[in-house]
Design a protein around this motif. Structure first.
Motif, PDB file in Angstrom:
ATOM      1  N   ALA A 184       1.285   6.912  -0.177  1.00  0.00           N
ATOM      2  CA  ALA A 184       0.454   5.863  -0.847  1.00  0.00           C
ATOM      3  C   ALA A 184       1.154   5.380  -2.224  1.00  0.00           C
ATOM      4  O   ALA A 184       1.819   6.397  -2.825  1.00  0.00           O
ATOM      5  N   ARG A 185       1.072   4.221  -2.530  1.00  0.00           N
ATOM      6  CA  ARG A 185       1.405   3.832  -3.835  1.00  0.00           C
ATOM      7  C   ARG A 185       1.053   4.681  -4.811  1.00  0.00           C
ATOM      8  O   ARG A 185       1.919   4.911  -6.062  1.00  0.00           O
ATOM      9  N   GLU A 186       0.025   5.182  -4.871  1.00  0.00           N
ATOM     10  CA  GLU A 186      -0.645   6.166  -5.803  1.00  0.00           C
ATOM     11  C   GLU A 186      -0.038   7.330  -6.220  1.00  0.00           C
ATOM     12  O   GLU A 186      -0.384   8.412  -6.736  1.00  0.00           O
ATOM     13  N   THR A 204       0.787  -1.307   0.059  1.00  0.00           N
ATOM     14  CA  THR A 204       0.074   0.016  -0.081  1.00  0.00           C
ATOM     15  C   THR A 204       0.630   1.134  -0.076  1.00  0.00           C
ATOM     16  O   THR A 204       0.305   2.173  -0.278  1.00  0.00           O
ATOM     17  N   HIS A 205       2.063   1.350   0.409  1.00  0.00           N
ATOM     18  CA  HIS A 205       2.723   2.512   0.786  1.00  0.00           C
ATOM     19  C   HIS A 205       4.252   2.495   0.235  1.00  0.00           C
ATOM     20  O   HIS A 205       4.980   1.259   0.006  1.00  0.00           O
TER      21      HIS A 205
END
Length: 359
Positions: A49-51, A35-36
């Protein structure tokens, strides 16, 4: 010269920091879980965050914290930190918290990786070197006291195979990280050691700088690594069965400085650092994308402040009459009176290094 020089060092103005939000932020040594992404910036560890999005700070130590690595289950972060006046290895929850010190040797210990079961960290240390000029790899239980040496005479980086039977490692320190295409005797190879008997297999190379080996947990057949064998440093992959090296990522631009394969049961992505920005490389599709990160925080290095530069003078020149002297100090050109008067900053150029004054 006894006179103490003070200059107003405008490291970055508020305007320039806002500008930096849309440009490379010099984010370093990223690591990735499901997630991170955690990375080093301005001497501290940050999480995003990965995004992408706005990053949050995880550490606030006076010294640097760097080289973070998620544990194989993605629940912990190990890192190298300069707490308590020494360089040691620490561990903390992935969500943040108080770091816990693992190593206590008076020499510097740095993080190299994790064992596949997540119970131990892999550290690089010169604690057993007779001359103090070489280092070895050690394993250290996250709830233990004494490290155990890996049966290799010299090693500076390492990554375990998924079954922990082998170790891809770099036997030499990187001598010239800022030099381009160095081809001397200390150019770094990558070896693969079978730990049961310390036998070694070499990843094919001629004279390139190969480093940062990564052994994805979900695929024991391939080892990813960084190399400058075809020009700028980029990502390569070694197929253990065919004994062949192929370039995984085309890079006609600037060097990739560091990379890390994802953990937490999702070994499908490599996060890498290039020119201060973070990027994701998908191992299945071979596609890359940049991660847009915003950092909003009270960073001491971006505030205007006074700096003592009297002990940082590099070059000197005199006026024709000898009434004043010219000095280069901390990227500024200053004039100083021989006896009475004020120190004058002639250049006062924020973000520019002015050098070699001559009258």
């Amino acid at each position: 010269m006894k006179k103490v020089l003070l200059i107003l060092a405008l490291i970055f103005s508020a305007t320039s920091f806002v500008w930096a939000q849309d440009h490379p932020l010099l984010m370093r040594t990223p690591t990735l879980n499901k997630t991170h992404i955690v990375f080093s910036y301005a001497g501290d560890l940050w999480s995003v965050a990965r995004e992408g999005g706005e990053a949050s700070r995880l550490t606030t130590g006076v010294g640097r914290e760097f080289n973070p690595l998620f544990s194989p289950d993605g629940q912990w972060i190990a890192f190298t930190g300069e707490y308590d006046g020494n360089v040691d290895v620490y561990v903390m929850p992935a969500s943040g918290g108080v770091p816990r010190r693992l190593t206590y040797h008076p020499g510097g210990d740095q993080l190299a990786g994790w064992t596949p079961d997540g119970r131990q960290v892999l550290i690089v240390s010169a604690r057993s070197a007779e001359t103090g000029r070489t280092a070895q790899l050690f394993t250290m239980a996250i709830d233990g006291v004494h490290p155990t040496a890996v049966p290799l005479p010299m090693a500076y980086e390492g990554s375990y195979s998924p079954d922990a039977s082998r170790l891809a490692y770099v036997p030499l320190p990187r001598s010239f990280q800022a030099w381009k295409r160095y081809r001397g005797g200390t150019a770094t190879p990558i070896f693969i050691a079978t730990l049961s008997d310390s036998s070694v297999e070499k990843i094919p190379r001629t004279d390139s700088n190969d480093f940062n080996p990564m052994w994805p947990a979900g695929d024991g057949r391939k080892i990813y690594f960084l190399s400058d064998r075809n020009g700028p440093i980029t990502l390569f992959v070694y197929d253990i069965a065919s004994k062949k090296v192929t370039q995984a990522l085309s890079n006609p631009g600037l060097d990739i400085k560091s990379a890390s394969v994802s953990s937490g049961g999702a070994s499908d992505t490599i996060v890498y650092e290039q020119f201060g920005s973070l990027n994701l490389y998908d191992l299945k599709t071979s596609q890359t994308k940049r991660v847009n990160v915003t950092i909003n925080a009270d960073i001491p290095s971006v505030r205007a402040k006074y700096e003592k530069v009297g002990d940082r003078i590099l070059n000197v020149a005199l006026s024709p009459t000898g009434a004043r002297a010219l000095f280069e100090a901390r990227g500024e050109i200053l004039t100083v009176p021989a006896e009475k008067g004020d120190v004058r900053n002639l250049t006062n150029t924020t973000g520019v290094a002015d050098r070699d004054p001559a009258w």
